[in-house]
Design a protein around this motif. Sequence first.
Motif, short mmCIF file in Angstrom:
data_model
loop_
_atom_site.label_atom_id
_atom_site.label_comp_id
_atom_site.label_asym_id
_atom_site.label_seq_id
_atom_site.Cartn_x
_atom_site.Cartn_y
_atom_site.Cartn_z
N MET A 77 0.90 -1.41 0.40
CA MET A 77 -0.26 0.00 0.11
C MET A 77 0.68 1.16 -0.43
SD MET A 77 -2.83 1.12 3.30
CE MET A 77 -4.19 0.18 2.52
N ASN A 78 0.27 1.91 -0.80
CA ASN A 78 1.87 3.29 -1.00
C ASN A 78 0.65 4.41 -0.06
OD1 ASN A 78 -0.59 4.56 -2.25
ND2 ASN A 78 -0.32 4.92 -4.24
N GLN A 79 1.83 5.36 0.24
CA GLN A 79 2.14 6.85 1.42
C GLN A 79 0.96 6.97 1.43
OE1 GLN A 79 4.02 4.86 4.23
NE2 GLN A 79 4.47 7.40 4.44
N GLU A 80 0.05 7.17 0.50
CA GLU A 80 -0.92 7.96 -0.12
C GLU A 80 -2.20 7.42 -0.15
OE1 GLU A 80 -1.53 10.10 -4.63
OE2 GLU A 80 0.96 10.36 -4.56
N ARG A 81 -2.23 6.21 -0.42
CA ARG A 81 -3.51 5.57 0.16
C ARG A 81 -3.71 5.38 1.18
NH1 ARG A 81 -8.78 5.34 -0.11
NH2 ARG A 81 -9.71 3.62 -0.01
N ILE A 82 -2.85 5.49 2.51
CA ILE A 82 -2.31 4.87 4.00
C ILE A 82 -2.92 6.11 4.02
CG2 ILE A 82 -1.45 5.15 5.82
CD1 ILE A 82 0.64 3.17 4.54
N TYR A 83 -2.73 7.58 4.07
CA TYR A 83 -3.31 8.81 4.52
C TYR A 83 -4.78 8.89 4.26
CZ TYR A 83 1.20 9.87 6.74
OH TYR A 83 3.01 9.51 7.12
N GLN A 84 -4.76 8.19 2.57
CA GLN A 84 -6.47 8.64 2.61
C GLN A 84 -7.70 7.91 3.38
OE1 GLN A 84 -6.22 7.64 -1.64
NE2 GLN A 84 -5.78 9.92 -2.22
N VAL A 85 -6.73 6.66 3.90
CA VAL A 85 -7.66 5.92 4.59
C VAL A 85 -7.89 5.48 5.68
CG1 VAL A 85 -7.79 3.61 5.63
CG2 VAL A 85 -7.52 3.81 3.61
N VAL A 86 -6.33 6.27 6.43
CA VAL A 86 -6.69 6.48 8.23
C VAL A 86 -6.96 7.94 8.20
CG1 VAL A 86 -5.60 6.20 10.16
CG2 VAL A 86 -6.38 4.38 8.65
N PHE A 87 -7.86 8.52 8.62
CA PHE A 87 -7.50 9.90 9.20
C PHE A 87 -6.55 10.41 10.58
CE2 PHE A 87 -11.80 10.42 6.84
CZ PHE A 87 -11.40 10.40 5.44
N GLY A 88 -7.16 9.84 11.52
CA GLY A 88 -6.37 10.27 12.49
C GLY A 88 -7.58 9.21 13.72
N PRO A 89 -6.57 9.65 14.76
CA PRO A 89 -7.40 8.74 16.45
C PRO A 89 -8.99 9.13 17.00
CG PRO A 89 -5.98 9.39 17.26
CD PRO A 89 -6.38 9.86 15.44
N HIS A 90 -10.09 8.88 16.50
CA HIS A 90 -11.26 8.82 17.51
C HIS A 90 -11.02 9.22 18.59
CE1 HIS A 90 -15.85 10.24 17.25
NE2 HIS A 90 -15.83 9.16 18.25
N ILE A 91 -10.90 10.64 19.73
CA ILE A 91 -10.84 10.03 20.70
C ILE A 91 -12.11 10.51 21.92
CG2 ILE A 91 -9.84 12.07 23.41
CD1 ILE A 91 -7.38 10.58 20.93
N SER A 92 -12.55 9.54 22.49
CA SER A 92 -13.81 9.55 22.93
C SER A 92 -13.83 8.79 24.81
CB SER A 92 -14.75 9.52 22.53
OG SER A 92 -14.79 8.52 21.65
N GLU A 93 -14.64 9.75 25.40
CA GLU A 93 -14.46 9.20 26.50
C GLU A 93 -14.31 7.31 26.61
OE1 GLU A 93 -17.17 8.53 31.18
OE2 GLU A 93 -17.58 10.23 29.80
N LYS A 94 -15.80 6.83 25.78
CA LYS A 94 -15.64 5.19 25.28
C LYS A 94 -14.13 4.50 24.91
CE LYS A 94 -18.41 1.99 23.13
NZ LYS A 94 -19.61 1.65 21.98
N ALA A 95 -13.94 5.55 23.51
CA ALA A 95 -12.43 5.31 23.43
C ALA A 95 -11.43 4.70 24.00
CB ALA A 95 -12.14 5.95 22.23
N THR A 96 -11.53 5.74 25.56
CA THR A 96 -9.95 5.54 26.15
C THR A 96 -10.72 4.65 26.80
OG1 THR A 96 -11.25 7.87 27.61
CG2 THR A 96 -9.59 8.25 26.38
N ILE A 97 -11.92 3.95 27.40
CA ILE A 97 -12.32 3.61 28.24
C ILE A 97 -11.75 1.61 27.79
CG2 ILE A 97 -14.30 1.60 29.50
CD1 ILE A 97 -15.36 4.46 29.68
N VAL A 98 -12.14 1.63 26.45
CA VAL A 98 -12.12 0.19 25.60
C VAL A 98 -10.48 0.67 25.36
CG1 VAL A 98 -12.00 -0.34 23.68
CG2 VAL A 98 -14.48 0.43 23.79
N ALA A 99 -9.42 1.89 24.95
CA ALA A 99 -8.13 1.33 25.04
C ALA A 99 -7.66 0.78 26.19
CB ALA A 99 -7.44 3.05 24.71
N GLU A 100 -7.85 0.75 27.14
CA GLU A 100 -7.47 0.87 28.65
C GLU A 100 -7.38 -0.55 29.23
OE1 GLU A 100 -9.19 3.48 31.35
OE2 GLU A 100 -7.35 4.55 31.01
N ASP A 101 -8.48 -0.96 28.44
CA ASP A 101 -9.59 -2.50 29.05
C ASP A 101 -8.57 -3.18 28.27
OD1 ASP A 101 -10.33 -1.52 31.05
OD2 ASP A 101 -12.03 -1.75 30.64
N ASN A 102 -9.06 -2.97 26.79
CA ASN A 102 -8.61 -4.50 26.03
C ASN A 102 -7.64 -4.08 25.02
OD1 ASN A 102 -11.21 -4.65 26.98
ND2 ASN A 102 -12.30 -5.34 24.66
#
Length: 98
Positions: free
Chosen positions: A1-26
């Motif tokens: 996968m080339n670099q251009e497509r990588i940045y077109q697929v993933v925009f960035g992390p989604h930061i929310s309360e649920k996302a931080t709880i899931v990151a800590e546990d699993n």
Amino acid sequence: MNQERIYQVVFGPHISEKATIVAEDNSQYVFRVANDATKPEIRKAVEQLFDVKVESVRTLIQKGKTKRTQRGMGKRNDVKKAYVRLAAGQEIDFLAAE
């Protein structure tokens, strides 16, 4: 996968309360991704961007809210999110990745 497509697929992390709880546990991380992105593309993009081993990817499309405006009813854009589970012992440090 080339670099251009990588940045077109993933925009960035989604930061929310649920996302931080899931990151800590699993050891899961939530990313905002393109609406046309597939699970194998998301897996490759995260592995190449952060040098980690991805175990699984789950996706969902969060429907945009309907809001009242001066000119009638409007609708926010839909957002596709990916829950990425990393292999045991792996983690992503977003501050070091910049």
